[in-house]
Design an enzyme around this catalytic site. Structure first.
Site, PDB file in Angstrom:
ATOM      1  N   TYR A 160       0.849  -1.190   0.000  1.00  0.00           N
ATOM      2  CA  TYR A 160       0.000   0.000   0.000  1.00  0.00           C
ATOM      3  C   TYR A 160       0.888   1.245   0.000  1.00  0.00           C
ATOM      4  O   TYR A 160       1.621   1.500   0.960  1.00  0.00           O
ATOM      5  CB  TYR A 160      -0.911   0.036   1.227  1.00  0.00           C
ATOM      6  N   PRO A 172     -16.297  -3.944   2.844  1.00  0.00           N
ATOM      7  CA  PRO A 172     -17.652  -4.302   3.283  1.00  0.00           C
ATOM      8  C   PRO A 172     -18.723  -3.328   2.798  1.00  0.00           C
ATOM      9  O   PRO A 172     -19.907  -3.633   2.901  1.00  0.00           O
ATOM     10  CB  PRO A 172     -17.541  -4.288   4.809  1.00  0.00           C
ATOM     11  N   GLY A 214     -18.631  -2.293  -0.421  1.00  0.00           N
ATOM     12  CA  GLY A 214     -18.542  -2.348  -1.879  1.00  0.00           C
ATOM     13  C   GLY A 214     -17.709  -1.202  -2.434  1.00  0.00           C
ATOM     14  O   GLY A 214     -18.064  -0.588  -3.429  1.00  0.00           O
ATOM     15  N   ARG A 215     -16.577  -0.930  -1.746  1.00  0.00           N
ATOM     16  CA  ARG A 215     -15.677   0.174  -2.132  1.00  0.00           C
ATOM     17  C   ARG A 215     -16.434   1.503  -2.212  1.00  0.00           C
ATOM     18  O   ARG A 215     -16.239   2.296  -3.116  1.00  0.00           O
ATOM     19  CB  ARG A 215     -14.959  -0.152  -3.430  1.00  0.00           C
ATOM     20  N   PHE A 229     -19.630   2.006  -2.716  1.00  0.00           N
ATOM     21  CA  PHE A 229     -20.836   2.059  -3.532  1.00  0.00           C
ATOM     22  C   PHE A 229     -22.101   1.863  -2.701  1.00  0.00           C
ATOM     23  O   PHE A 229     -23.149   2.457  -2.990  1.00  0.00           O
ATOM     24  CB  PHE A 229     -20.773   1.017  -4.646  1.00  0.00           C
ATOM     25  N   SER A 231     -22.830   2.985   0.028  1.00  0.00           N
ATOM     26  CA  SER A 231     -23.238   4.200   0.737  1.00  0.00           C
ATOM     27  C   SER A 231     -24.340   4.938  -0.001  1.00  0.00           C
ATOM     28  O   SER A 231     -25.049   5.765   0.586  1.00  0.00           O
ATOM     29  CB  SER A 231     -22.043   5.137   0.911  1.00  0.00           C
TER      30      SER A 231
END
Length: 332
Positions: A59, A207, A209-210, A212, A214
């Site tokens: 990372y 958790p 969905g990156r 999405f 939200s």
């Protein structure tokens, strides 16, 4: 927002908050970053009991481990540090190869310890299974790190059920980190049952969905130029995103009926999968962190859980969760 500290869960011998913090986005892949806000977010996570901090050697090409090391300096006893190794990443992509040979295991651990600035890693994961090396060799080398006092517990990422069993026969696997959310539910077919049979905690990454789930992402215009969702994930291509919005809008509607954000509802659903599930939603900001942490305290009844699952049937999700290159490194 709750001011109550999170309840705790167990990962092997480790005690962790019921929800952790994914730190990848603090260094790259999800647009612009601020080290000051990242450190403040990590400190806030520790204050709230979200003690499991998740990173990896690749990372930011090591910068993320260095950031976390800086953030926990003086608060080492408050944090449970989890890092990963195995992906070889010479350039800007997500990785070019996987290595799980014993020599690489030892070197990766020493490098991570140096970047983190600590004398031991709490949870050391193999981030992808090297199919050219027997998992017994990789796991044996990882077990030697535990004996040497450099690592406390061992984990695997995106490992198939048979691989988990073979690894566990060499040394205890404390955790499996894998993608799990309302729109990525493959592990429910067999993997979760194997983990529970062996006493392996499940640590879901992505958790939300990156982001999405939200409901805040409406088009690719939402993403910064350097955001990898713009170019690296099939579910976010214009045609797939438009179809997936239909699903997420159902979730948003349910959340509005309960008076909570959709992200909280998605995380609460995952927490209801079991007490051995410790999600690690990623965020770069304290406001999102606090909203996510509140999901731990939401109680959903059977009817509410059924409504959530009916809103987002996994077979209706459009697009694979990774592109073809990345899926080649998933152990299946």
């Amino acid at each position: 927002m709750t001011l109550t500290r999170l309840p705790t869960r167990r990962i092997g011998s480790l005690t962790v908050g019921a929800q952790g913090l994914g730190c990848l986005g603090m260094s790259e892949f999800y647009g612009s970053t601020s080290e000051t806000e990242a450190v403040a977010t990590i400190h806030r996570a520790l204050d709230l009991g979200a003690t499991l901090l998740d990173t990896a050697d690749v990372y930011g090409h090591g910068a993320n481990e260095e950031l976390i090391g800086k953030a926990v300096a003086g608060r080492r006893d408050d944090a449970v540090l989890a890092t990963k190794f195995g992906v070889v990443r010479p350039g800007s992509g997500v990785g070019a190869a996987v290595r799980g040979d014993a020599a690489y295991v030892r070197q990766a651990c020493d490098d991570s310890l140096r970047r983190l600035g600590v004398d031991h890693i709490d949870l050391f994961y193999l981030t992808r299974v090297d199919t050219t090396v027997p998992i017994e060799e990789t796991m044996g080398a990882m077990a030697d790190l535990v004996k040497a006092g450099k690592v406390r517990e061992l984990g695997l990422c995106e490992a198939a059920p048979a691989t988990i069993r073979r690894a566990h026969a060499v040394a205890p696997v404390a955790a499996l980190q894998t993608e799990w959310s309302l729109w990525s539910r493959d592990i429910e077919r067999e993997t979760v049952a194997v983990c529970r049979d062996l006493g392996v905690a499940v640590v879901p990454y992505a958790p939300l969905g990156r982001g999405f789930l939200s409901g805040e992402i409406r088009s690719a215009d939402h993403f910064d130029e350097g955001d990898f969702r713009r170019f690296g994930l099939p579910r976010f291509t214009p045609s797939n995103l438009a179809r997936n919005l239909v699903l997420v809008d159902r979730l948003v509607g349910l959340a509005e009926g309960l008076g909570i954000p959709a992200a909280q509802l998605a995380l609460a659903w995952l927490h209801h999968r079991g007490g051995d599930v410790i999600p690690i939603p990623g965020t770069r900001r304290r406001t999102h962190l606090e909203e996510n942490v509140d999901a731990v305290f939401l109680s959903l009844g059977p009817a509410e859980l059924a409504a959530v699952e009916a809103a987002l049937p996994p077979e209706e999700v459009h697009g694979a969760r990774w592109n073809e290159q990345s899926m080649e490194y998933i152990d299946r």
